[in-house]
Motif scaffolding. Structure first.
Motif, PDB file in Angstrom:
ATOM      1  N   ASP A  77      15.561 -21.649  -6.214  1.00  0.00           N
ATOM      2  CA  ASP A  77      14.439 -21.858  -5.308  1.00  0.00           C
ATOM      3  C   ASP A  77      13.451 -22.607  -5.450  1.00  0.00           C
ATOM      4  N   ALA A 128      11.562 -11.845  -3.869  1.00  0.00           N
ATOM      5  CA  ALA A 128      11.788 -11.271  -3.002  1.00  0.00           C
ATOM      6  C   ALA A 128      12.460 -10.289  -1.650  1.00  0.00           C
ATOM      7  N   ASN A 169      13.251 -17.107  -7.046  1.00  0.00           N
ATOM      8  CA  ASN A 169      13.858 -16.161  -6.075  1.00  0.00           C
ATOM      9  C   ASN A 169      15.488 -17.094  -5.839  1.00  0.00           C
ATOM     10  N   ASN A 189       9.423 -19.838  -7.751  1.00  0.00           N
ATOM     11  CA  ASN A 189       9.374 -18.420  -7.420  1.00  0.00           C
ATOM     12  C   ASN A 189      10.560 -18.114  -8.210  1.00  0.00           C
ATOM     13  N   LEU A 238      21.195 -13.257  -2.395  1.00  0.00           N
ATOM     14  CA  LEU A 238      19.921 -12.841  -3.182  1.00  0.00           C
ATOM     15  C   LEU A 238      19.454 -11.560  -3.517  1.00  0.00           C
ATOM     16  N   LYS A 276      15.091 -19.531   4.027  1.00  0.00           N
ATOM     17  CA  LYS A 276      13.528 -19.442   4.019  1.00  0.00           C
ATOM     18  C   LYS A 276      13.139 -18.346   3.766  1.00  0.00           C
ATOM     19  N   HIS A 335      14.986 -22.313   0.344  1.00  0.00           N
ATOM     20  CA  HIS A 335      16.569 -22.641  -0.550  1.00  0.00           C
ATOM     21  C   HIS A 335      17.221 -23.994   0.744  1.00  0.00           C
ATOM     22  N   CYS A 389      10.734 -18.101  -1.284  1.00  0.00           N
ATOM     23  CA  CYS A 389      12.117 -18.107  -0.935  1.00  0.00           C
ATOM     24  C   CYS A 389      12.382 -19.001   0.023  1.00  0.00           C
TER      25      CYS A 389
END
Lengths: 198, 459
Positions: free
Chosen positions: A186, A26, A192, A190, A12, A163, A174, A172
């Protein structure tokens, strides 16, 4: 859901590609002076079970969850140095686990397992680190301190969900249901995204 | 603050607060009209034919420009360079005076130019030339200065009855800036060829633009000259702007020459610049005369036959781009991946360089409804997801700059300013209605997404 080989973890680090695109990525929220919560839903396999598997970790100050020979380790990245807590909790391979790290700035880091509080670390005297650029935070998912010359492509960890929640809500999220160009999209919109370090 | 740019600015200021190397080192010449300027900020000025007779380098070294150089050498700031003075007087940012002077074709000339006499002729290091406005396309945002097809249309039907009198040639005629016809004798091109043998050895970058340069015999004459005389300048950076919509034999001729120049190291690099800003029928509507599929076939062919060349797509993002720009991004990614070979002059095989158009205002993205503007952000997000991931072996993808430039279109689209939306929306409808009549196109069929919008503003 995604099967992860320890040689190809996910990251990330959304502002690494176009730094000016996201005004508030994020990773920048995962700081010692902010409230945040990370939820992970995963299982790991028996492959390389005798080696440390990092389920997730925030760097450069190491805060995260690792498993080594079934034993759970918790990293807590304080301002001065990282603490590495070997716990008496053991988790089994091929078993789905849901863990939550909830951070209350300058107060506590609470770690929940399947909804139950498992560990609690005081941050009153030694808060979590606040990291600023150029050393911006990155979250790695499914890494392993593996032997470099080991080139095998084993399936080491399965991730079902990742999350991040902050004071405004989920920023965020996933489940790897939508993949684009090596990236997990995401679900919050957003941007992310996570990307595979292949 | 970037210290190297700060250093360049200090060096410039030692000579004068208006000193800029671009006035000497670079030039853009529109030989089809006889206009010249150094950088793109000052308005182009006419090249006096009397000066050309005595001195072919007056294509660049006009008396007008020499007087501006005199001002610069004497510590003054030429008023035609106001764009930079505004930036310098109102911010701490570097102006283009610094950036352009810091370019590799400029910086090493600093001391030589500082000690030069303003009357001296100077051979530029960066030259952009348009031999003529001959073009086979009529892009919706283009006009008679750059397209002979537009000249034909306007001479036949007149200008568009928008508030801006879109593509009127009255002003061009008043200013003596009508492009010369292909059949007419062109003294500017003649002067270019007289100057060229002296100019070529000093060049850092040579960029051929148009019109459509591949339709100009002078383009191939230059390329063949370079093939024959490359030893005089094997470090030349060569760039060609083309619409890639010309007959196959011309593409083949370009590729044959390009292969020779590149494979035999007769130049430092070759970059092909082209344009498209939508896909399929919408692209063909915007760039009238374009064969969209053929366009991509040609890009594919270039990237395949010349594995070192990069094709740069200069996308003029406009109101008709929003609905398919995301799909264009898909196509660019596909080509980046297909031709990723690690051998290119630039890192990627195909580059998408997005800029938004301001003129004509009736095609600006600012006229769009908010929900249509959001499509631009969606496209930028897609490009972001197609970005080159860090710390991976998969390096191809969109770069920071490519992504940011698409996002910038969105920022421009939603920015509040004094743009008269209602006026230009009406102009848009006037343009579309007349355009369909003149060209036999059907806007409703090609842009069903804008049917409601068009109907609302149609008279």
């Amino acid at each position: 859901m995604i099967n992860i080989s320890r040689r190809n973890p996910w990251a990330l680090w959304p502002n690494s590609i176009c730094p000016a695109f996201l005004s508030n990525p994020a990773v920048d929220r995962l700081q010692g002076d902010q409230y945040w919560k990370i939820d992970v839903d995963f299982s790991y396999t028996e492959h390389n079970i005798s080696r440390q598997k990092d389920i997730f970790c925030i760097v450069p100050k190491y805060t995260g969850l690792s498993v080594h020979d079934k034993r759970v380790f918790i990293g807590v990245g304080h301002e001065d140095e990282d603490d590495w807590h070997g716990t008496n909790t053991f988790i089994q391979p091929n078993t789905r686990e849901k863990w939550t790290f909830e951070h209350f700035p300058k107060d506590t880091l609470k770690v929940f397992r399947n909804g139950e509080l498992e560990f609690e670390y005081s941050l009153v005297i030694r808060p979590l680190a606040v990291v600023s650029t150029p050393q911006e935070p990155i979250v790695f998912i499914g890494t392993d301190r593996h032997i470099v010359n080991d080139q095998s492509e084993t399936h080491d960890i399965t991730f079902y969900e990742f999350k991040i929640t902050v004071s405004e809500g989920v920023i965020c999220h996933h489940d790897w249901s939508e993949l684009i160009h090596g990236k997990s999209v995401d679900k919050t919109g957003n941007c992310n995204f996570l990307y595979e370090m292949a | 603050m970037n210290t190297s740019y700060a250093k360049v600015r200090d060096q410039l200021n030692q000579k004068g607060c208006g000193f800029c190397l671009a006035k000497w080192t670079q030039v853009t010449m529109h030989l089809g009209v006889g206009l010249t300027h150094s950088c793109h900020h000052p308005v182009q000025h006419k090249i006096p034919l009397a000066e050309l007779k005595r001195n072919p380098s007056a294509l660049h070294n006009t008396r007008f420009k020499k007087l501006k150089r005199k001002e610069m050498l004497e510590g003054e700031r030429p008023s035609e360079c106001n764009y930079c003075w505004n930036i310098e007087d109102n911010s701490n940012s570097f102006s283009d005076r610094t950036f352009k002077s810091a370019e590799p074709w400029s910086l090493d000339q600093m001391e030589k130019i500082k000690t030069s006499n303003w009357r001296d002729n100077y051979n530029p290091r960066y030259v952009e030339v348009s031999f003529s406005n001959t073009c086979n396309l009529k892009c919706a945002y283009c006009g008679p200065q750059y397209s002979s097809k537009w000249v034909e249309e306007i001479e036949k039907h007149g200008e568009y009855k928008t508030s801006t009198e879109f593509n009127s040639i009255k002003l061009l005629k008043e200013r003596d800036e009508m492009p010369l016809k292909k059949t007419e004798h062109n003294p500017y091109v003649e002067a270019f060829w007289e100057w060229w043998p002296e100019l070529y050895p000093d060049l850092h970058t040579f960029r051929i633009t148009g019109g459509e340069p591949l339709l100009s015999p002078d383009t191939f004459k230059v390329l063949e000259y370079i093939q024959e005389n490359w030893e005089q300048n094997p470090r030349l950076s060569l760039a060609i702007n083309t619409n890639l919509s010309v007959p196959d034999k011309l593409i083949k001729r370009l590729l044959d020459i390009g292969e020779d120049l590149v494979n035999n190291n007769k130049i430092r690099e070759l970059i092909i610049f082209t344009s498209v800003e939508a896909i399929g029928r919408q692209a063909e509507y915007t760039r009238f005369g374009l064969n969209y599929d053929k366009f991509w076939e040609n890009i594919d062919q270039i990237c395949t036959r010349i594995p070192k060349v990069t094709v740069n797509i200069m996308a003029a993002f406009n109101a008709l781009s929003v609905f398919t720009y995301g799909e264009l991004i898909d196509k660019v990614l596909e080509m980046k991946g297909k031709h990723d070979n690690g051998k290119r002059y630039w890192t990627t095989a195909v580059q998408l360089d997005t800029a938004y158009i301001r003129w004509p205002p009736h095609l600006s993205v600012k006229i769009l409804e908010p929900e249509h503007k959001e499509l631009i952000l969606e496209a930028a997000k897609k490009a972001l997801h197609y970005g080159s991931n860090k710390m991976t072996s998969k390096v191809y993808g969109f770069t920071d700059v490519e992504i940011q430039k698409i996002k910038r279109v969105y920022d421009f689209a939603i920015a509040k300013d004094d743009f008269d939306i209602e006026k230009y929306r009406k102009d848009f409808a006037i343009f579309v209605e007349e355009n369909d009549k003149r060209k036999g196109t059907n806007f409703y069929e090609v842009f069903p997404e804008l049917k409601e919008f068009y109907d609302k503003y149609k008279s």
